[in-house]
Design a protein around this motif. Structure first.
Motif, mmCIF file in Angstrom:
data_model
loop_
_atom_site.group_PDB
_atom_site.id
_atom_site.type_symbol
_atom_site.label_atom_id
_atom_site.label_comp_id
_atom_site.label_asym_id
_atom_site.label_seq_id
_atom_site.Cartn_x
_atom_site.Cartn_y
_atom_site.Cartn_z
ATOM 1 N N ARG A 273 30.006 42.541 39.976
ATOM 2 C CA ARG A 273 29.743 41.688 41.147
ATOM 3 C C ARG A 273 30.068 40.389 41.245
ATOM 4 O O ARG A 273 30.595 39.657 41.986
ATOM 5 N N CYS A 274 29.863 39.986 40.025
ATOM 6 C CA CYS A 274 30.526 38.341 40.179
ATOM 7 C C CYS A 274 31.815 38.284 39.829
ATOM 8 O O CYS A 274 32.604 37.138 40.219
ATOM 9 N N ALA A 275 32.592 39.106 39.207
ATOM 10 C CA ALA A 275 33.665 38.599 38.370
ATOM 11 C C ALA A 275 34.146 38.913 39.820
ATOM 12 O O ALA A 275 35.308 38.434 40.688
ATOM 13 N N THR A 276 34.086 40.105 41.219
ATOM 14 C CA THR A 276 34.426 40.169 42.234
ATOM 15 C C THR A 276 34.366 38.739 43.066
ATOM 16 O O THR A 276 35.478 38.457 43.953
ATOM 17 N N LEU A 277 33.084 38.451 43.157
ATOM 18 C CA LEU A 277 33.164 37.133 43.675
ATOM 19 C C LEU A 277 34.150 36.171 44.315
ATOM 20 O O LEU A 277 34.485 35.143 44.502
ATOM 21 N N VAL A 278 34.333 36.196 42.212
ATOM 22 C CA VAL A 278 34.817 34.995 41.850
ATOM 23 C C VAL A 278 36.251 35.081 42.079
ATOM 24 O O VAL A 278 37.127 33.758 42.581
ATOM 25 N N ARG A 279 36.813 36.416 42.121
ATOM 26 C CA ARG A 279 37.872 36.428 42.051
ATOM 27 C C ARG A 279 38.571 36.115 43.859
ATOM 28 O O ARG A 279 39.199 35.139 43.947
ATOM 29 N N THR A 280 37.445 36.879 44.904
ATOM 30 C CA THR A 280 37.740 36.716 45.847
ATOM 31 C C THR A 280 38.228 35.201 46.595
ATOM 32 O O THR A 280 38.586 34.521 47.118
ATOM 33 N N ALA A 281 36.585 34.497 46.043
ATOM 34 C CA ALA A 281 36.986 32.359 46.135
ATOM 35 C C ALA A 281 37.435 32.305 45.916
ATOM 36 O O ALA A 281 38.476 30.904 46.594
ATOM 37 N N LEU A 282 37.948 32.293 44.399
ATOM 38 C CA LEU A 282 39.512 31.690 44.281
ATOM 39 C C LEU A 282 41.096 31.907 44.830
ATOM 40 O O LEU A 282 41.871 31.262 45.240
ATOM 41 N N GLU A 283 40.871 33.188 45.384
ATOM 42 C CA GLU A 283 42.303 34.096 45.539
ATOM 43 C C GLU A 283 42.535 32.872 46.980
ATOM 44 O O GLU A 283 43.579 32.567 47.820
ATOM 45 N N GLN A 284 41.485 33.256 47.841
ATOM 46 C CA GLN A 284 40.906 31.740 48.935
ATOM 47 C C GLN A 284 41.632 30.566 48.649
ATOM 48 O O GLN A 284 41.858 29.933 49.720
ATOM 49 N N GLY B 232 44.115 29.668 46.268
ATOM 50 C CA GLY B 232 45.280 29.577 46.208
ATOM 51 C C GLY B 232 45.521 30.247 44.938
ATOM 52 O O GLY B 232 46.693 29.965 44.759
ATOM 53 N N TYR B 233 44.616 30.452 43.541
ATOM 54 C CA TYR B 233 44.133 31.098 42.881
ATOM 55 C C TYR B 233 45.377 32.111 42.663
ATOM 56 O O TYR B 233 44.715 33.483 43.884
ATOM 57 N N GLN B 234 45.557 33.028 41.715
ATOM 58 C CA GLN B 234 46.353 34.357 41.668
ATOM 59 C C GLN B 234 45.201 34.865 40.595
ATOM 60 O O GLN B 234 45.625 33.958 39.090
ATOM 61 N N ILE B 235 44.752 35.299 40.545
ATOM 62 C CA ILE B 235 43.988 36.457 38.875
ATOM 63 C C ILE B 235 43.571 37.641 38.404
ATOM 64 O O ILE B 235 44.338 38.194 39.020
ATOM 65 N N ILE B 236 44.045 37.453 37.258
ATOM 66 C CA ILE B 236 44.505 38.362 36.470
ATOM 67 C C ILE B 236 43.743 39.296 35.777
ATOM 68 O O ILE B 236 43.215 38.447 34.941
ATOM 69 N N GLY B 237 42.876 40.501 36.104
ATOM 70 C CA GLY B 237 41.486 40.443 35.543
ATOM 71 C C GLY B 237 41.518 41.470 33.859
ATOM 72 O O GLY B 237 42.936 41.892 33.957
ATOM 73 N N PHE B 238 41.155 41.397 33.300
ATOM 74 C CA PHE B 238 41.257 42.044 32.163
ATOM 75 C C PHE B 238 39.780 43.068 31.935
ATOM 76 O O PHE B 238 38.963 41.739 31.651
ATOM 77 N N SER B 239 39.762 44.181 31.928
ATOM 78 C CA SER B 239 37.996 44.738 31.141
ATOM 79 C C SER B 239 37.604 44.136 29.195
ATOM 80 O O SER B 239 38.730 44.521 29.022
ATOM 81 N N ALA B 240 36.937 43.987 28.736
ATOM 82 C CA ALA B 240 36.440 42.468 27.635
ATOM 83 C C ALA B 240 35.655 44.399 27.451
ATOM 84 O O ALA B 240 34.708 43.993 26.605
ATOM 85 N N ALA B 241 36.727 45.139 26.711
ATOM 86 C CA ALA B 241 36.093 46.443 26.301
ATOM 87 C C ALA B 241 36.719 46.645 24.788
ATOM 88 O O ALA B 241 36.502 47.274 24.465
ATOM 89 N N GLY B 242 37.145 45.476 24.836
ATOM 90 C CA GLY B 242 37.803 45.384 23.105
ATOM 91 C C GLY B 242 39.445 45.568 23.177
ATOM 92 O O GLY B 242 40.257 44.690 22.258
#
Length: 212
Positions: A10-21, A23-33
């Motif tokens: 949920r945190c990641a989604t909110l951060v991504r949405t706010a930063l994309e608004q 003008g940032y491009q966000i590339i997400g990585f699952s931190a599972a190793g």
């Protein structure tokens, strides 16, 4: 680049949405190793201008040899290149040893069962200190700006009031050790919220906008 896990989705989604608004491009990585290892390699290749590390638990997992081990370079590549970093603590107070390699005392640990295959065990005080030391060693070498944001009401969705592993008082062992060991120019912000609360996502976004 931004790390994420299901426990801070949920945190990641909110951060991504706010930063994309903004003008940032966000590339997400699952931190599972595997995902955060790939992120470190891509940072080294010069593909990113900043890092939001919501879920750096792979640092401790490497120390102890557990399932989300992200390798020895975890949380180092951005610092070497001088790229701005905002660091948080999703899953840092939990570990994920393979059940086939459990030590006898692991069965007595406070735990959270994600599902029938995956269990998160809480780190003990000494392990929290060890991870804080590893964080400090890596972040103190950073050539660029670093901010650390820590939610005081639990570090993930499975680490909240009512959870068997929720222990904000014990989490302070990590926080105080990190404060003691980090260089003075690295700011630590403590936010009175859970990792998944919108107010914490807002604090991450604010820190990113400042540091960029």
């Amino acid at each position: 680049a931004m790390t994420m896990l299901g426990a801070c989705e949920r945190c990641a989604t909110l951060v991504r949405t706010a930063l994309e608004q903004r003008g940032y491009q966000i590339i997400g990585f699952s931190a599972a190793g595997i995902g955060d290892r790939a992120m470190e390699d891509m940072i080294e290749q010069g593909l990113f201008q900043g890092v939001i590390d919501l879920a750096p638990g792979g640092v401790g997992e490497h120390l102890f040899g557990f399932m989300r081990d992200a390798g020895p370079k975890r949380m180092e590549s951005a610092g070497k290149l001088g790229i701005p970093q905002v660091i948080s603590t999703c899953s840092v107070n939990h570990m994920t040893p393979s059940k086939s390699k459990y030590k006898p005392e692991y069965h007595k640990r406070r735990k959270y069962d994600l599902d029938k295959y995956r269990t998160w065990l809480r780190l003990n005080p000494e392990e929290l200190r060890m991870v804080a030391e590893a964080f400090a060693q890596k972040l103190n070498r950073a050539r660029g700006p670093v901010k650390v944001l820590i939610p005081l009401n639990g570090w993930s969705s499975v680490d909240s009031p009512g959870s068997p592993t929720y222990d904000p008082e014990e989490d302070r062992i990590f926080i105080e050790a990190l404060k003691k060991l980090l260089k003075p120019q690295i700011e630590i912000r403590e936010i009175q919220a859970n990792m998944e609360d919108p107010v914490f996502a807002e604090a991450i976004v604010q820190a990113v906008c400042e540091i960029m």
